[in-house]
Design a protein around this motif. Structure first.
Motif, PDB file in Angstrom:
ATOM      1  N   ALA A 266       0.862  -1.183   0.000  1.00 23.64           N
ATOM      2  CA  ALA A 266       0.000   0.000   0.000  1.00 23.64           C
ATOM      3  C   ALA A 266       0.893   1.226   0.000  1.00 23.64           C
ATOM      4  O   ALA A 266       1.847   1.305   0.774  1.00 23.64           O
ATOM      5  N   VAL A 267       0.604   2.174  -0.881  1.00 25.02           N
ATOM      6  CA  VAL A 267       1.317   3.445  -0.926  1.00 25.02           C
ATOM      7  C   VAL A 267       0.325   4.531  -0.523  1.00 25.02           C
ATOM      8  O   VAL A 267      -0.680   4.747  -1.201  1.00 25.02           O
ATOM      9  N   SER A 268       0.616   5.178   0.583  1.00 20.84           N
ATOM     10  CA  SER A 268      -0.296   6.182   1.117  1.00 20.84           C
ATOM     11  C   SER A 268       0.370   7.547   1.128  1.00 20.84           C
ATOM     12  O   SER A 268       1.593   7.661   1.038  1.00 20.84           O
ATOM     13  N   ALA A 269      -0.437   8.589   1.213  1.00 23.62           N
ATOM     14  CA  ALA A 269       0.039   9.964   1.337  1.00 23.62           C
ATOM     15  C   ALA A 269      -1.049  10.754   2.036  1.00 23.62           C
ATOM     16  O   ALA A 269      -2.184  10.288   2.188  1.00 23.62           O
ATOM     17  N   TRP A 270      -0.710  11.957   2.466  1.00 23.72           N
ATOM     18  CA  TRP A 270      -1.679  12.761   3.181  1.00 23.72           C
ATOM     19  C   TRP A 270      -2.893  13.058   2.292  1.00 23.72           C
ATOM     20  O   TRP A 270      -2.772  13.366   1.105  1.00 23.72           O
ATOM     21  N   TYR A 271      -4.054  12.974   2.921  1.00 29.10           N
ATOM     22  CA  TYR A 271      -5.317  13.418   2.318  1.00 29.10           C
ATOM     23  C   TYR A 271      -5.628  12.682   1.010  1.00 29.10           C
ATOM     24  O   TYR A 271      -6.209  13.259   0.083  1.00 29.10           O
TER      25      TYR A 271
ATOM     26  N   VAL B  91      -2.959   3.669  -2.431  1.00 35.11           N
ATOM     27  CA  VAL B  91      -2.897   2.988  -3.719  1.00 35.11           C
ATOM     28  C   VAL B  91      -2.321   1.596  -3.468  1.00 35.11           C
ATOM     29  O   VAL B  91      -1.251   1.451  -2.871  1.00 35.11           O
ATOM     30  N   LEU B  92      -3.034   0.554  -3.908  1.00 35.18           N
ATOM     31  CA  LEU B  92      -2.586  -0.821  -3.702  1.00 35.18           C
ATOM     32  C   LEU B  92      -1.918  -1.347  -4.962  1.00 35.18           C
ATOM     33  O   LEU B  92      -2.364  -1.063  -6.075  1.00 35.18           O
TER      34      LEU B  92
END
Length: 862
Positions: free
Chosen positions: A845-850, A854-855
């Motif tokens: 999982a690639v995450s970022a603020w707000y 994205v998997l």
């Protein structure tokens, strides 16, 4: 080790619980018990066995630990039966026990054998006359109820040095005193002679290129007679030399000393400075017939260890700067806490994980916390192999209550026995560098304790007698003041010495001004609370219990919130945080920001400063918020990646007075190049300011020389902020070698009115394209910001809760920027009370603020 060792752990064990004093009555009536019998695991903890039997709810979920605090108020009996193997017949048999928690009574075949005091000391008891080989023998170990012990707010002089204090409540742990057997139960078959201790003390002559390995062998005879003492020095499979002596051995302990010489030895270095080659000394005792009676193998490293005073320090100051092989080592450290509340449970996988992560992050020193159990051989062996220096506390731990240790006659007599045993158990390890009297000890007036205190004077003497090659510090902090008051005027840096605190982020101006104004010779402890990952939180409690993250929420109060709650401070910076994910992102950013700047400020002062120790590396209890860089499950928080970035061998960093600016201000920041290497080289450095859309606002580039093992100022950032500029902006500083980026640093500022970072939630959402390419256990991840706005806090993780190794994480990506990172895939190991229930999946999982994560999936995991 004994000539023959029979481990009793794999026999069938049972567990029974009694009210205090009940087992004596039950024994006399041949009656029952209050709890059990039920199956038991050795080594292990009573609470884990009760959970497996369904007799308590999972204490690590929600506030359920409170429902089984009664376990510590019972007495517990472990029992097993065994028949000794026939090769042991005719030999002297000893039962070896350590790790009893707390102490207890040992009973063999119905006979009360001995009372074990508990704690880190090993007890060996002669059972030759009690055991039979023609039928099964019964062993019972009856553990006392957990003794009274002050928690973090209690007085130290009432604490027991053999009982870890953190288990009674600390700012990173709840009240949950464990009961159990923390080490294997062993039956030893001994020959005529017995090794008591082997002390391998290498001394290296750096200029002559030779090492002398002095080995002191302490032994005694079970039956008096002639004995041969033989030592063999090995490097890998190669035998380098042997020495032997013929002696007449009696029942009293006696010593023999051997010396081995090594030409051009391979030197042991701390992490980041060289390799960690290890040698082995094999010590053997033979009787007059040539039969082997006892044997011990000691692994050791060869290195020169010294300590010198800081630049500009007074002659009376402690020598805080560590020199290894004549090279000054800036301490990049962290406190190592127990891996679990139930520390008796097997957790070697988690130990290996944490120490490898420390090594990968550039850490070169671990401070073993006084409030936990005595660190075992597994930790020391791993630190030897990874180059992690150990700062070992004696088990005296002060804090918010009375922090002056007891110094009465009985206490001193206890230390006269315990101290030499603890010193002898660890002094062969090359990783061990510093002995410390204890954590945050004071003189009763709020000042750091000194060796004027009788207990600390005794410990200092014992270190000089039993391990004189290491530094002894009476406590940490050990300076003239506990914590620096930024409003006070200090005439010299020696008045600051080694300092702790303050705890947390001090604000958008004060935090930076405080750390830049600090002039301590050693920053012995600094930490800032930060929320754990929302995915971790959801393993601990149902979603509706997790909000709001305030001390009014009993769940948060139970899991770190009472000490580290930060929602009001966050909303002053970010505005309203409406849900758990946005709250965690803000909290983790602030922790990472606080830790990063504190480290960089300390490194900019080298060698006026000798190092920086973070409070703390890991946590033994799954908190919702605390200063740990790595959570209970072994998952890195953004602060871990920020620390790893700040600890890089060659790093560029910025010094500035605040992060909140006004339109029309002249923005100023000084850039420093920090080098941990012993060589100089020409480098290029640059800085650029960007707005949220990735537009360059200003910039500069130049060349410089990287000075050996030093910090040097290379340039200044200047930008006249336009009068109509009311937005956050980013400073990126970069250092390169022939066009290849060595290190870069991103700093976030804002000219917006309070709350200064609120515009981040309103700007156009980032868009990320992610690809994952596996090769064996290695994974390459490519991330591109395909949107029109900067992506903040971009983080790669595994949603299944298993592990990734790699320090290149938690990035800010500008529009159009591509980031490619390398990771190693690993399955989660280590005791975690079965809280993480997801199966292993080939997915990141690639995450970022707000933005939503994205998997990305890849082929089958290897």
């Amino acid at each position: 080790m004994a000539l023959i060792e029979h481990v009793l752990d794999e026999h069938a064990w049972t567990l029974r619980g009694y009210y205090p004093g009940q087992w004596q009555a039950a024994s006399s009536r041949r009656g029952g018990c209050a709890v059990g019998p039920l199956p038991a695991t050795v080594p292990g903890a009573v609470q884990a066995d009760l959970l497996a039997a369904g007799l308590i709810p999972n204490p690590y979920r929600e506030e359920q630990s409170r429902l089984s605090e009664w376990v510590a108020a019972r007495e517990w009996e472990y029992a097993t039966t065994f028949t000794p193997p026939m090769p042991l017949q005719g030999k002297s048999l000893f039962l070896a026990l350590d790790g009893l928690d707390p102490g207890g009574t040992i009973i063999v075949n119905g006979e009360v054998l001995v009372e074990h005091p508990g704690g880190p000391l090993s007890l060996e008891t002669d059972v030759t006359a009690l055991l039979t080989f023609d039928r099964e023998n019964e062993l019972r170990i009856r553990l006392h109820e957990a003794p009274p012990q002050p928690n973090q707010f209690g007085a130290l002089d009432r604490a027991l040095v053999t009982r870890p204090r953190f288990t009674y409540q600390w700012d990173f742990a709840t009240r949950y005193p464990p009961i159990g057997l923390g080490r294997p139960v062993r039956l030893l078959a001994l020959g005529r002679f017995r090794l008591v201790n082997v002390w391998v003390r290498p001394q290296v002559h750096l200029h002559d290129g030779e090492a002398v390995v002095s080995t002191t062998i302490a032994f005694h005879a079970l039956k008096e007679g002639g004995c041969e003492v033989r030592t063999s020095l090995k490097c890998g499979e190669a035998l380098l030399s042997t020495e032997h002596a013929l002696v007449s051995a009696g029942k009293a302990v006696q010593e023999v000393r051997h010396e081995h010489f090594i030409a051009q030895p391979r030197l042991w270095w701390p992490n980041g400075y060289g390799e960690q080659p290890l040698y082995e000394m094999v010590t053997e005792l033979f009787d007059a017939r040539g039969d082997l009676c006892d044997q011990q193998r000691v692994t050791f490293g060869i290195r020169d260890l010294r300590f010198v005073r800081n630049d500009g320090a007074a002659p009376t100051a402690f020598p805080y700067t560590v020199l290894v092989n004549d090279t000054p080592i800036f301490l990049k450290g962290g406190y190592l806490l127990p891996r679990d509340h139930l520390y008796a449970m097997p957790n070697e996988g988690k130990v290996v994980r944490l120490l490898r992560m420390a090594r990968d992050a550039g850490v070169n020193c671990l401070h073993a916390f006084a409030g936990g159990p005595w660190e075992d051989e597994t930790v020391y062996r791993q630190c030897d192999a990874l180059g992690l220096l150990i700062w070992q506390d004696f088990p005296l731990c002060g804090s918010q209550g009375g922090s002056t240790p007891a110094g009465d006659t009985q206490t001193l007599a206890q230390w006269e026995i315990l101290g030499p045993a603890l010193l002898a158990s660890r002094r062969n390890h090359p990783a061990l560098a510093i002995w410390c009297g204890g954590h945050e000890l004071t003189d009763g007036q709020g000042h750091p304790a000194t060796c004027q205190h009788p207990t600390l004077a005794l410990l200092q003497r014992l270190v000089r007698e039993h391990d004189p090659d290491r530094l002894f510090l009476p406590t940490s902090p050990s300076g003239a003041v506990f914590m620096v008051d930024p409003r006070a005027v200090y005439k010299t840096s020696a008045e600051q010495g080694d300092v702790h605190g303050p705890w947390g982020y001090l604000g958008p101006e004060r935090h930076y001004q405080y750390h830049d104004g600090l002039n301590a010779m050693l920053y012995g402890a600094y930490g800032c609370g930060g929320a754990t990952h929302p995915s971790t939180m959801r393993q601990l409690a149902d979603e509706e219990r997790l909000w709001p993250p305030t001390t009014d929420n009993p769940l948060w109060a139970h899991r770190g919130g009472l000490c580290w709650s930060d929602l009001p401070r966050l909303e002053m910076l970010f505005g309203e945080l409406p849900d758990l994910d946005s709250y965690a992102q803000a909290s983790q950013f602030l922790q990472a920001e606080a830790v990063r700047y504190a480290i960089e400020a300390s490194r900019r002062r080298k060698w006026r400063s000798s190092g920086m120790i973070l409070w703390h590396l890991n946590e033994p209890w799954p908190n919702l918020i605390c200063p740990a860089l790595i959570d209970y499950f072994g998952h890195a928080k953004p602060a871990y990646y920020a620390a790893a970035n700040a600890f890089r061998p060659e790093a560029i960093c910025a010094r500035f007075e605040k992060i909140a600016w006004q339109p029309g201000d002249m923005f100023l920041a000084e850039l420093y190049l920090i080098n941990s290497r012993e060589t100089a080289r020409a480098l290029e450095w640059s800085w650029t300011l960007y707005d949220l859309a990735g537009n360059a606002l200003a910039g500069w580039c130049a060349e410089t020389l990287s000075h050996p093992n030093a910090a040097s100022r290379v340039g200044t950032v200047r930008w006249m902020i336009p009068k109509d500029f009311t937005h956050p902006f980013l400073l990126r500083a970069t250092v390169s070698n022939h066009g290849r980026t060595i290190h870069h640093n991103d700093y976030l500022f804002s000219c917006a009115p309070p709350p200064m970072f609120a515009p981040l939630s309103a700007h156009a959402p980032a868009s990320l394209a992610v690809q994952a390419h596996p090769k064996g256990s290695h994974l390459t991840v490519r991330i591109e910001n395909t949107g029109t706005a900067a992506a903040f806090g971009v983080t790669v993780s595994r949603p299944d809760g298993h592990w990734l190794y790699g320090i290149d994480n938690y990035r800010h990506l500008l529009p159009g920027e591509v980031w490619t990172a390398q990771y190693t895939i690993a399955a989660r190991e280590g005791f975690d009370m079965g809280l993480w229930h997801t199966a292993e999946e080939p997915e990141i999982a690639v995450s970022a603020w707000y933005m939503l994560p994205v998997l990305a999936r890849w082929g089958a995991l290897v």
